[in-house]
Motif scaffolding. Structure first.
Motif, PDB file in Angstrom:
ATOM      1  N   HIS A  37       1.907  -1.734 -11.039  1.00 36.63           N
ATOM      2  CA  HIS A  37       2.474  -0.904  -9.938  1.00 36.63           C
ATOM      3  C   HIS A  37       1.685  -0.943  -8.832  1.00 36.63           C
ATOM      4  O   HIS A  37       2.360  -0.663  -7.727  1.00 36.63           O
ATOM      5  CB  HIS A  37       2.615   0.523 -10.753  1.00 36.63           C
ATOM      6  N   GLN A  38       0.429  -1.009  -8.833  1.00 35.32           N
ATOM      7  CA  GLN A  38      -0.210  -0.876  -7.444  1.00 35.32           C
ATOM      8  C   GLN A  38       0.229  -2.222  -6.479  1.00 35.32           C
ATOM      9  O   GLN A  38       0.500  -1.904  -5.314  1.00 35.32           O
ATOM     10  CB  GLN A  38      -1.605  -1.164  -7.816  1.00 35.32           C
ATOM     11  N   ALA A  39       0.418  -3.286  -7.222  1.00 29.74           N
ATOM     12  CA  ALA A  39       0.871  -4.284  -6.346  1.00 29.74           C
ATOM     13  C   ALA A  39       2.200  -4.380  -5.880  1.00 29.74           C
ATOM     14  O   ALA A  39       2.409  -4.679  -4.327  1.00 29.74           O
ATOM     15  CB  ALA A  39       0.997  -5.608  -7.297  1.00 29.74           C
ATOM     16  N   ILE A  40       3.042  -3.421  -6.311  1.00 32.10           N
ATOM     17  CA  ILE A  40       4.448  -3.167  -5.772  1.00 32.10           C
ATOM     18  C   ILE A  40       4.040  -2.121  -4.673  1.00 32.10           C
ATOM     19  O   ILE A  40       4.685  -2.181  -3.415  1.00 32.10           O
ATOM     20  CB  ILE A  40       4.904  -2.651  -6.580  1.00 32.10           C
ATOM     21  N   MET A  41       3.440  -1.063  -4.879  1.00 25.77           N
ATOM     22  CA  MET A  41       2.950  -0.056  -4.003  1.00 25.77           C
ATOM     23  C   MET A  41       2.306  -0.644  -2.679  1.00 25.77           C
ATOM     24  O   MET A  41       2.525  -0.185  -1.424  1.00 25.77           O
ATOM     25  CB  MET A  41       2.136   0.966  -4.482  1.00 25.77           C
ATOM     26  N   ASP A  42       1.512  -1.524  -2.905  1.00 29.09           N
ATOM     27  CA  ASP A  42       0.668  -2.422  -1.798  1.00 29.09           C
ATOM     28  C   ASP A  42       1.696  -2.971  -0.565  1.00 29.09           C
ATOM     29  O   ASP A  42       1.185  -3.082   0.606  1.00 29.09           O
ATOM     30  CB  ASP A  42      -0.432  -3.321  -2.104  1.00 29.09           C
ATOM     31  N   LYS A  43       2.757  -3.301  -1.152  1.00 26.81           N
ATOM     32  CA  LYS A  43       3.955  -3.892  -0.245  1.00 26.81           C
ATOM     33  C   LYS A  43       4.221  -2.785   0.868  1.00 26.81           C
ATOM     34  O   LYS A  43       4.673  -3.215   2.046  1.00 26.81           O
ATOM     35  CB  LYS A  43       5.064  -4.541  -0.867  1.00 26.81           C
ATOM     36  N   TYR A  44       4.149  -1.479   0.380  1.00 26.11           N
ATOM     37  CA  TYR A  44       4.908  -0.467   1.258  1.00 26.11           C
ATOM     38  C   TYR A  44       3.881   0.338   1.977  1.00 26.11           C
ATOM     39  O   TYR A  44       4.066   1.013   2.882  1.00 26.11           O
ATOM     40  CB  TYR A  44       5.950   0.325   0.664  1.00 26.11           C
ATOM     41  N   ASP A  45       2.694   0.247   1.237  1.00 29.75           N
ATOM     42  CA  ASP A  45       1.603   1.430   1.631  1.00 29.75           C
ATOM     43  C   ASP A  45       0.257   0.381   1.566  1.00 29.75           C
ATOM     44  O   ASP A  45      -0.805   0.668   0.786  1.00 29.75           O
ATOM     45  CB  ASP A  45       1.638   2.600   0.596  1.00 29.75           C
ATOM     46  N   LYS A  46       0.112  -0.171   2.360  1.00 24.04           N
ATOM     47  CA  LYS A  46      -1.029  -1.253   2.556  1.00 24.04           C
ATOM     48  C   LYS A  46      -2.514  -0.147   2.669  1.00 24.04           C
ATOM     49  O   LYS A  46      -3.490  -0.801   2.276  1.00 24.04           O
ATOM     50  CB  LYS A  46      -0.998  -2.222   3.730  1.00 24.04           C
ATOM     51  N   GLU A  47      -2.408   0.954   3.352  1.00 30.15           N
ATOM     52  CA  GLU A  47      -3.506   1.911   3.653  1.00 30.15           C
ATOM     53  C   GLU A  47      -3.933   2.714   2.329  1.00 30.15           C
ATOM     54  O   GLU A  47      -4.833   3.212   2.547  1.00 30.15           O
ATOM     55  CB  GLU A  47      -3.346   2.542   4.893  1.00 30.15           C
ATOM     56  N   HIS A  48      -3.200   2.469   1.326  1.00 27.99           N
ATOM     57  CA  HIS A  48      -3.418   3.072   0.044  1.00 27.99           C
ATOM     58  C   HIS A  48      -3.622   4.644   0.299  1.00 27.99           C
ATOM     59  O   HIS A  48      -4.382   5.389  -0.291  1.00 27.99           O
ATOM     60  CB  HIS A  48      -4.800   2.851  -0.507  1.00 27.99           C
ATOM     61  N   LYS A  49      -2.475   5.283   1.120  1.00 26.70           N
ATOM     62  CA  LYS A  49      -2.441   6.651   1.304  1.00 26.70           C
ATOM     63  C   LYS A  49      -1.681   7.388   0.366  1.00 26.70           C
ATOM     64  O   LYS A  49      -1.888   8.558  -0.115  1.00 26.70           O
ATOM     65  CB  LYS A  49      -1.719   6.852   2.552  1.00 26.70           C
ATOM     66  N   VAL A  50      -0.948   6.561  -0.639  1.00 26.62           N
ATOM     67  CA  VAL A  50      -0.128   7.071  -1.854  1.00 26.62           C
ATOM     68  C   VAL A  50      -1.023   6.903  -2.945  1.00 26.62           C
ATOM     69  O   VAL A  50      -1.204   5.664  -3.238  1.00 26.62           O
ATOM     70  CB  VAL A  50       1.268   6.723  -1.642  1.00 26.62           C
ATOM     71  N   GLY A  51      -1.226   8.015  -3.837  1.00 23.32           N
ATOM     72  CA  GLY A  51      -1.951   7.519  -4.847  1.00 23.32           C
ATOM     73  C   GLY A  51      -1.247   7.424  -6.162  1.00 23.32           C
ATOM     74  O   GLY A  51      -0.186   7.985  -6.147  1.00 23.32           O
ATOM     75  N   ILE A  52      -1.661   6.838  -7.278  1.00 22.33           N
ATOM     76  CA  ILE A  52      -0.897   6.786  -8.449  1.00 22.33           C
ATOM     77  C   ILE A  52      -1.429   7.919  -9.127  1.00 22.33           C
ATOM     78  O   ILE A  52      -2.684   8.286  -9.346  1.00 22.33           O
ATOM     79  CB  ILE A  52      -1.332   5.444  -9.222  1.00 22.33           C
ATOM     80  N   ILE A  53      -0.651   8.611  -9.717  1.00 22.49           N
ATOM     81  CA  ILE A  53      -0.748   9.856 -10.262  1.00 22.49           C
ATOM     82  C   ILE A  53      -0.345   9.796 -11.922  1.00 22.49           C
ATOM     83  O   ILE A  53       0.708   9.817 -12.105  1.00 22.49           O
ATOM     84  CB  ILE A  53      -0.023  11.098  -9.730  1.00 22.49           C
ATOM     85  N   VAL A  54      -1.126   9.571 -12.761  1.00 25.10           N
ATOM     86  CA  VAL A  54      -0.945   9.304 -14.014  1.00 25.10           C
ATOM     87  C   VAL A  54      -0.712  10.514 -14.699  1.00 25.10           C
ATOM     88  O   VAL A  54      -1.743  10.883 -15.586  1.00 25.10           O
ATOM     89  CB  VAL A  54      -1.966   8.282 -14.792  1.00 25.10           C
ATOM     90  N   ASP A  55      -0.062  11.354 -14.457  1.00 28.73           N
ATOM     91  CA  ASP A  55       0.288  12.595 -15.103  1.00 28.73           C
ATOM     92  C   ASP A  55       0.783  13.001 -16.414  1.00 28.73           C
ATOM     93  O   ASP A  55       1.105  14.246 -16.765  1.00 28.73           O
ATOM     94  CB  ASP A  55       1.037  13.720 -13.910  1.00 28.73           C
ATOM     95  N   GLU A  56       0.890  11.935 -17.184  1.00 27.64           N
ATOM     96  CA  GLU A  56       1.202  12.047 -18.522  1.00 27.64           C
ATOM     97  C   GLU A  56       0.536  10.775 -19.328  1.00 27.64           C
ATOM     98  O   GLU A  56       1.027   9.700 -18.982  1.00 27.64           O
ATOM     99  CB  GLU A  56       2.534  12.317 -18.965  1.00 27.64           C
ATOM    100  N   TRP A  57      -0.502  11.132 -19.985  1.00 28.84           N
ATOM    101  CA  TRP A  57      -1.000   9.989 -20.738  1.00 28.84           C
ATOM    102  C   TRP A  57      -1.472  10.426 -22.201  1.00 28.84           C
ATOM    103  O   TRP A  57      -2.043  11.835 -22.250  1.00 28.84           O
ATOM    104  CB  TRP A  57      -1.927   9.085 -20.049  1.00 28.84           C
TER     105      TRP A  57
END
Length: 501
Positions: free
Chosen positions: A284-304
């Motif tokens: 999922h991070q690899a996909i996000m990196d295409k649109y958010d190269k500066e990592h401003k958007v965090g992954i929020i694993v809010d159910e595990w």
């Protein structure tokens, strides 16, 4: 013998306290009876919040709490949960057990709970069956200071000053129970709804969380990110995070398996499925990196967490399950993974806090017990707000079948706010102890303290025997000098080493 190599001079990222966050939904006995009781219930409470539970959560240093759901969030209308309790609307909780929800725990009660626990507030809004106006007015009700219809209503209901909302989820599981939407449709709705989650107070930003994927639905991540970021006018604050949901269940959705009665094969299958979290985050991070190269958007694993068959004799819609050493290992593995990915993972919320799924606390009337998962969180709290250190551990593959082979050890290491190096190590074998040589590069370890949670793989706490599993002092180490420590980690255990250089 295996080696754990640590480079104390190489900092790899900051570990947000929120990686050890929690989740409480209007589900079963999670809130009612678990967190909240009637003030005249005979159970010691402060404004309805169970004192024993609040004290236990404060010991964990709970950093953030997510509420009111979950699937419940997208059928929750917040105005039903304010005002005099005797006049609040009642409803049927169609998602969880078909019981009556009397809305006696609402916005004011959630804020009271968070203030007692001293944690941040993560509110999940209703996008599935709610309107933009409803979500906008909720934010105004909670956070606006001054003259406005919602601020006036809040004062009328007994709270003049606004609260601080740290995180706001724009819908939940909108690919499923939150509306069965395709990703592009949700992405456009997100763009619209988030516009009205306003920062009313200068200097106080509400972090906006978009609904992310179910497990390995990479198409969802791609569609939402592309839809939301297909704009030259994108600015920081449009999206601060995107969620990810992944539950560990050894037997699949149809036959999840027992929480306490399981074989060695099921032990390794459960831990193997837990380790899939690493793959999910990376892809999922690899996909996000295409649109958010500066990592401003965090992954929020809010159910595990683990999801087994509910305990026999309980309401199947309440998702009440026991918690064993196996769950302690699941917690340690996941928390190590989150630490290792702290450059992108900014929050993780175990599901759920009390009496539901992989709970840290179970209650029965006035009785309360801390689960093995609770004790792992209590050891890992030293990673909160720490700096991730470069580390590597040697491993071998273990298991009883070829399909579910797992590494025998996992780890993460940080430099804590107390100036000490904190290493957490899990032993995934349910039968073998391992010797590990800890090697701290170019350093001399002056002092060592250790903690351990472990035991036979089925071991768990009950209301009759509440201390079968506790945090114990770990003493099986030998300081060899020159930054080398020899430890012996028992089978099916999680350890924490605090080292002073």
């Amino acid at each position: 013998m295996f080696k754990l190599c640590i480079n104390p001079k190489s900092h790899k990222g900051h570990i947000n306290p929120e990686l050890q966050g929690h989740f409480a939904e209007h589900l079963g006995r999670g809130i009612y009876e678990g967190l909240y009781v009637k003030e005249d219930s005979g159970i010691e409470n402060i404004n309805g919040m169970r004192k024993d539970v609040v004290d236990a959560l404060k010991e964990l240093k709970v950093p953030v709490l997510r509420w009111p759901g979950g699937c419940f969030a997208d059928e929750y209308h917040w105005k039903d949960g304010i005002g005099p309790k005797e006049s609040r609307k009642k409803m049927i909780n169609t998602h969880w057990g078909g019981v009556v929800e009397d809305n006696s725990f609402g916005t004011h009660e959630f804020m009271e709970l968070c203030d007692q626990v001293s944690c941040k507030k993560y509110v999940n809004g209703n996008l599935g069956s709610g309107t933009v106006q409803e979500m906008s007015e909720w934010v105004e009700y909670m956070t606006f200071e001054g003259v406005s219809p919602m601020a006036d209503l809040r004062e009328k209901n007994g709270h003049k000053n606004p609260w601080k909302v740290d995180y706001f989820g724009v819908g939940n599981e909108n690919w499923g129970c939150g509306g069965n939407m395709p990703p592009e449709f949700y992405g456009n709705l997100y763009r619209r709804y988030q516009t009205y989650i306003r920062d009313y107070k200068q200097g106080e930003h509400i972090n906006k969380i978009a609904c992310g994927a179910n497990v390995d639905d990479y198409n969802w991540t791609e569609g939402v990110m592309k839809t939301c970021f297909d704009s030259p006018a994108w600015l920081h604050g449009f999206m601060d995070g995107i969620s990810l949901h992944y539950y560990t269940h050894p037997g699949g959705w149809e036959n999840k398996g027992s929480a306490t009665d399981f074989t060695e094969e099921e032990w390794y299958r459960t831990l193997g499925k837990t380790l899939f979290m690493e793959t999910l985050i990376s892809k999922h991070q690899a996909i996000m990196d295409k649109y958010d190269k500066e990592h401003k958007v965090g992954i929020i694993v809010d159910e595990w967490g683990t999801w087994y068959d509910c305990e026999p004799g309980t309401n199947p819609g309440f998702l009440y399950q026991q918690n064993t050493i196996r769950d302690a290992l699941v917690a340690g593995i996941n928390l190590n993974i989150f630490n290792k990915h702290c450059d992108r993972v900014k929050m993780a919320n175990i599901a759920q806090m009390i009496n539901v799924l992989q709970a840290v606390i179970l209650t029965d009337g006035e009785k309360m017990i801390k689960t093995p998962t609770y004790h792992v969180f209590n050891m890992y709290k030293y990673h909160q707000d720490a700096e991730l250190l470069e580390s590597f551990i040697e491993t071998k593959e273990i298991g009883v079948t070829e399909e579910y082979q797992v590494p025998n050890l996992t780890e993460s290491v940080s430099l804590g706010t107390d100036g000490k190096i904190h290493a957490t190590v899990t032993n995934l074998s349910c039968t073998e102890d391992y010797e590990v040589k800890v090697m701290v590069a170019d350093s001399e370890v002056k002092e060592i303290a250790g903690q351990i949670v472990g035991g036979e793989m089925h071991l768990h706490n009950t209301f009759e025997e509440p201390e079968n599993v506790v945090v114990k002092e770990f003493k099986d180490y030998n300081n060899l000098g020159n930054g080398e420590i020899l430890i012996k980690i028992p089978a099916s255990s999680v350890i924490h080493l605090a080292m002073t250089l």
